[in-house]
Motif scaffolding. Sequence first.
Motif, short mmCIF file in Angstrom:
data_model
loop_
_atom_site.label_atom_id
_atom_site.label_comp_id
_atom_site.label_asym_id
_atom_site.label_seq_id
_atom_site.Cartn_x
_atom_site.Cartn_y
_atom_site.Cartn_z
N UNK A 21 0.84 -1.21 0.00
CA UNK A 21 0.00 0.00 0.00
C UNK A 21 0.87 1.26 0.00
N UNK A 22 1.94 1.25 0.77
CA UNK A 22 2.84 2.40 0.81
C UNK A 22 3.51 2.62 -0.54
N UNK A 23 3.85 1.55 -1.23
CA UNK A 23 4.41 1.69 -2.58
C UNK A 23 3.37 2.30 -3.52
N UNK A 24 2.12 1.88 -3.38
CA UNK A 24 1.05 2.46 -4.21
C UNK A 24 0.89 3.95 -3.90
N UNK A 25 1.04 4.33 -2.64
CA UNK A 25 0.98 5.75 -2.27
C UNK A 25 2.11 6.52 -2.94
N UNK A 26 3.30 5.94 -2.94
CA UNK A 26 4.45 6.61 -3.57
C UNK A 26 4.22 6.80 -5.07
N UNK A 27 3.72 5.76 -5.72
CA UNK A 27 3.44 5.85 -7.16
C UNK A 27 2.42 6.95 -7.42
N UNK A 28 1.35 6.98 -6.64
CA UNK A 28 0.31 8.00 -6.82
C UNK A 28 0.86 9.38 -6.52
N UNK A 29 1.70 9.50 -5.50
CA UNK A 29 2.30 10.79 -5.17
C UNK A 29 3.15 11.31 -6.32
N UNK A 30 3.92 10.44 -6.94
CA UNK A 30 4.73 10.85 -8.10
C UNK A 30 3.81 11.28 -9.25
N UNK A 31 2.73 10.55 -9.48
CA UNK A 31 1.77 10.93 -10.54
C UNK A 31 1.22 12.33 -10.27
N UNK A 32 0.85 12.59 -9.03
CA UNK A 32 0.31 13.91 -8.66
C UNK A 32 1.36 14.99 -8.86
N UNK A 33 2.58 14.72 -8.42
CA UNK A 33 3.66 15.70 -8.59
C UNK A 33 3.87 16.03 -10.06
N UNK A 34 3.89 15.02 -10.89
CA UNK A 34 4.07 15.26 -12.34
C UNK A 34 2.91 16.04 -12.92
N UNK A 35 1.70 15.70 -12.51
CA UNK A 35 0.51 16.40 -13.01
C UNK A 35 0.54 17.88 -12.62
N UNK A 36 0.98 18.16 -11.39
CA UNK A 36 1.01 19.54 -10.90
C UNK A 36 2.29 20.29 -11.28
N UNK A 37 3.24 19.59 -11.89
CA UNK A 37 4.50 20.22 -12.27
C UNK A 37 5.47 20.37 -11.11
N UNK A 38 5.22 19.65 -10.02
CA UNK A 38 6.12 19.72 -8.87
C UNK A 38 7.40 18.97 -9.22
N UNK A 39 8.51 19.65 -9.06
CA UNK A 39 9.80 19.10 -9.43
C UNK A 39 10.31 19.63 -10.76
N UNK A 40 9.44 20.24 -11.55
CA UNK A 40 9.89 20.81 -12.83
C UNK A 40 10.95 21.88 -12.62
#
Length: 153
Positions: free
Chosen positions: A69-88
């Motif tokens: 479940x924690x790995x799934x949270x990490x994957x979703x967190x990365x998806x959200x970051x990419x969608x929001x441009x966080x890290x760009x």
Amino acid sequence: MASTKVNADLARERGQATFSVERMTNLFDGGKAETERRRHLEAVIARDPTGIFSNEENAYLHRTDRHVRALAKQVRLVEICRKLGIGNECDGQIIQSKDYPTLLAAVADDLPTSLHWVMFVPNIVSLCDEEQKAKWLPMCRDWRMIGCYAQTE
């Protein structure tokens, strides 16, 4: 995820404050814009339609299930970051974004891939030459390679 409901006793005490609670919050956050940004990011996690960020069952999950479940949270967190441009703003290295700690706090759970960003990637940055960095860092950034860090005494 922390509850957004405020304890009644706390709300009553805040209502009796001799100062503006909102202004104090802004001061702690570093300004009104930063408070608004923090609240926005917390809402993104709290309202995520997948429901993956719920921590309600954590105490009842088997260790293996909790890890998955924690790995799934990490994957979703990365998806959200990419969608929001966080890290760009830092060449895709999400953890270097000023918004990433806020998102992690909103997730309010231990993620098993933390060492990838905290120990593994910084070692590549500090120990590799430019050619090696060009090869390995994009793979780390894009999660095509997940690293860890082991140290012996």
